[in-house]
Scaffold this motif. Structure first.
Motif, PDB file in Angstrom:
ATOM      1  N   ALA A   1       0.832  -1.201   0.000  1.00 62.98           N
ATOM      2  CA  ALA A   1       0.000   0.000   0.000  1.00 62.98           C
ATOM      3  C   ALA A   1       0.869   1.255   0.000  1.00 62.98           C
ATOM      4  CB  ALA A   1      -0.927  -0.014   1.206  1.00 62.98           C
ATOM      5  N   ASP A   2       2.023   1.191   0.675  1.00 65.47           N
ATOM      6  CA  ASP A   2       2.924   2.347   0.743  1.00 65.47           C
ATOM      7  C   ASP A   2       3.796   2.484  -0.504  1.00 65.47           C
ATOM      8  OD1 ASP A   2       1.962   2.994   3.248  1.00 65.47           O
ATOM      9  OD2 ASP A   2       3.483   1.779   4.276  1.00 65.47           O
ATOM     10  N   LYS A   3       4.073   1.339  -1.147  1.00 64.41           N
ATOM     11  CA  LYS A   3       4.920   1.347  -2.334  1.00 64.41           C
ATOM     12  C   LYS A   3       4.247   0.578  -3.462  1.00 64.41           C
ATOM     13  CE  LYS A   3       9.309   1.770   0.168  1.00 64.41           C
ATOM     14  NZ  LYS A   3      10.665   1.181   0.390  1.00 64.41           N
ATOM     15  N   PRO A   4       3.235   1.177  -4.075  1.00 61.44           N
ATOM     16  CA  PRO A   4       2.573   0.510  -5.202  1.00 61.44           C
ATOM     17  C   PRO A   4       3.481   0.464  -6.423  1.00 61.44           C
ATOM     18  CG  PRO A   4       1.769   2.747  -4.982  1.00 61.44           C
ATOM     19  CD  PRO A   4       2.657   2.512  -3.802  1.00 61.44           C
ATOM     20  N   ILE A   5       3.189  -0.437  -7.328  1.00 58.19           N
ATOM     21  CA  ILE A   5       3.868  -0.491  -8.619  1.00 58.19           C
ATOM     22  C   ILE A   5       2.949   0.183  -9.635  1.00 58.19           C
ATOM     23  CG2 ILE A   5       4.778  -1.986 -10.436  1.00 58.19           C
ATOM     24  CD1 ILE A   5       5.321  -4.080  -8.251  1.00 58.19           C
ATOM     25  N   VAL A   6       3.481   1.150 -10.361  1.00 62.25           N
ATOM     26  CA  VAL A   6       2.666   1.941 -11.280  1.00 62.25           C
ATOM     27  C   VAL A   6       3.197   1.806 -12.705  1.00 62.25           C
ATOM     28  CG1 VAL A   6       1.811   4.252 -11.862  1.00 62.25           C
ATOM     29  CG2 VAL A   6       2.123   3.591  -9.451  1.00 62.25           C
ATOM     30  N   TYR A   7       2.298   1.499 -13.627  1.00 60.98           N
ATOM     31  CA  TYR A   7       2.634   1.451 -15.046  1.00 60.98           C
ATOM     32  C   TYR A   7       1.784   2.475 -15.786  1.00 60.98           C
ATOM     33  CZ  TYR A   7       4.689  -3.081 -13.867  1.00 60.98           C
ATOM     34  OH  TYR A   7       5.430  -4.086 -13.304  1.00 60.98           O
TER      35      TYR A   7
ATOM     36  N   PRO B   1      -4.879   6.660 -23.396  1.00 58.79           N
ATOM     37  CA  PRO B   1      -3.943   6.624 -22.260  1.00 58.79           C
ATOM     38  C   PRO B   1      -4.510   5.763 -21.131  1.00 58.79           C
ATOM     39  CG  PRO B   1      -4.259   8.873 -23.041  1.00 58.79           C
ATOM     40  CD  PRO B   1      -5.311   8.039 -23.714  1.00 58.79           C
ATOM     41  N   MET B   2      -3.620   5.061 -20.430  1.00 58.03           N
ATOM     42  CA  MET B   2      -4.042   4.210 -19.323  1.00 58.03           C
ATOM     43  C   MET B   2      -2.983   4.191 -18.240  1.00 58.03           C
ATOM     44  SD  MET B   2      -4.754   0.087 -19.166  1.00 58.03           S
ATOM     45  CE  MET B   2      -6.398   0.030 -19.843  1.00 58.03           C
ATOM     46  N   ASP B   3      -3.442   4.171 -16.980  1.00 54.07           N
ATOM     47  CA  ASP B   3      -2.584   3.946 -15.819  1.00 54.07           C
ATOM     48  C   ASP B   3      -2.950   2.591 -15.217  1.00 54.07           C
ATOM     49  OD1 ASP B   3      -1.575   6.478 -16.190  1.00 54.07           O
ATOM     50  OD2 ASP B   3      -2.821   7.390 -14.629  1.00 54.07           O
ATOM     51  N   VAL B   4      -1.953   1.861 -14.763  1.00 55.93           N
ATOM     52  CA  VAL B   4      -2.169   0.586 -14.071  1.00 55.93           C
ATOM     53  C   VAL B   4      -1.436   0.659 -12.739  1.00 55.93           C
ATOM     54  CG1 VAL B   4      -1.952  -1.924 -14.169  1.00 55.93           C
ATOM     55  CG2 VAL B   4      -2.280  -0.624 -16.289  1.00 55.93           C
ATOM     56  N   VAL B   5      -2.160   0.464 -11.642  1.00 56.78           N
ATOM     57  CA  VAL B   5      -1.572   0.547 -10.306  1.00 56.78           C
ATOM     58  C   VAL B   5      -1.763  -0.787  -9.601  1.00 56.78           C
ATOM     59  CG1 VAL B   5      -1.592   1.721  -8.078  1.00 56.78           C
ATOM     60  CG2 VAL B   5      -2.054   3.020 -10.182  1.00 56.78           C
ATOM     61  N   LEU B   6      -0.646  -1.381  -9.150  1.00 56.98           N
ATOM     62  CA  LEU B   6      -0.674  -2.632  -8.396  1.00 56.98           C
ATOM     63  C   LEU B   6      -0.390  -2.327  -6.939  1.00 56.98           C
ATOM     64  CD1 LEU B   6      -0.075  -3.511 -11.390  1.00 56.98           C
ATOM     65  CD2 LEU B   6       1.187  -5.440 -10.425  1.00 56.98           C
ATOM     66  N   THR B   7      -1.203  -2.896  -6.058  1.00 53.81           N
ATOM     67  CA  THR B   7      -0.999  -2.671  -4.634  1.00 53.81           C
ATOM     68  C   THR B   7      -1.545  -3.863  -3.854  1.00 53.81           C
ATOM     69  OG1 THR B   7      -1.335  -1.071  -2.844  1.00 53.81           O
ATOM     70  CG2 THR B   7      -3.201  -1.472  -4.298  1.00 53.81           C
ATOM     71  N   THR B   8      -1.312  -3.844  -2.542  1.00 53.04           N
ATOM     72  CA  THR B   8      -1.894  -4.839  -1.650  1.00 53.04           C
ATOM     73  C   THR B   8      -2.629  -4.103  -0.538  1.00 53.04           C
ATOM     74  OG1 THR B   8       0.203  -4.932  -0.429  1.00 53.04           O
ATOM     75  CG2 THR B   8      -0.175  -6.644  -2.093  1.00 53.04           C
TER      76      THR B   8
END
Length: 205
Positions: free
Chosen positions: A36-42, A78-85
């Motif tokens: 949650a503090d360090k998501p992966i963003v594409y 355009p698209m953003d992809v955010v991965l988190t837990t």
């Protein structure tokens, strides 16, 4: 019925010895866990976002469970992809946001997690699908094997004809930090209902 089990998405474990068949850059992307503090963003550009008339109907009918399918079409979106837990929740959450011109941003959120040794992806309303995971030609593939609905602690299989079709997602490395993300959905009767493909790269603040 599949009884629910707790667990986190672990693609390397699912692939086993086939993990080494992935392109090294694909291995690096999927051999880490966001927080949650360090998501992966594409960030990237969907070259094509398309659906058939039947696909649009599936998208309209599934709005009630959280917009898991885009009813809009377009090119170079355009698209953003955010991965988190999330604390105390199993799995990795994927939030994909499309920026269609002259429309509000359209977001799709799902969670990939493990259940009884199988990977699954869940959307809203307790609906989801079990996934087969494999490597081919350096690419990472996810293919749906069954759509399900969660009832209490169990997953009830849904008839294939009630789904938008077999889902096939491909992650292909393109070099220089870029990769291609493609998704197709093919219904046994209605044929291709959805097709999307685009190029992405990791975004760092």
């Amino acid at each position: 019925m599949h009884k629910q089990n707790q667990g986190n998405n672990h693609i390397k474990w699912h692939l086993g010895k086939n993990w080494h068949r992935l392109h090294p850059a694909v291995q690096r992307r999927f051999n880490r866990l966001p927080t949650a503090d360090k998501p992966i963003v594409y960030k990237g550009n969907m070259e094509v976002v398309a659906c058939s008339k039947a696909g649009w109907l599936f998208a309209f009918l599934t709005k009630i469970i959280g917009n898991p399918l885009s009813p809009y079409q377009g090119k170079n979106i355009p698209m953003d992809v955010v991965l988190t837990t999330r604390p105390d929740r199993p799995g990795v959450y994927w939030c994909r946001t499309y920026y269609f011109p002259n429309k509000k941003p359209f977001s799709v959120t799902s969670v990939k997690k493990d259940d009884q040794g199988q990977m699954m992806e869940m959307v809203g309303g307790g609906f989801g699908m079990f996934l087969d995971v494999f490597a081919k030609s350096g690419e990472l593939h996810f293919v749906s094997s069954r759509y399900v609905w969660k009832f209490m602690r169990w997953y009830l299989p849904l008839p294939h004809w009630l789904s938008p079709g077999k889902t096939h997602v491909i992650h292909q490395d393109l070099g220089q930090g870029n990769f291609r993300f493609s998704i197709t959905m093919d219904h046994p009767v209605l044929k291709r209902t959805f097709y999307q493909t685009g190029i992405f790269h990791e975004h760092h603040d």
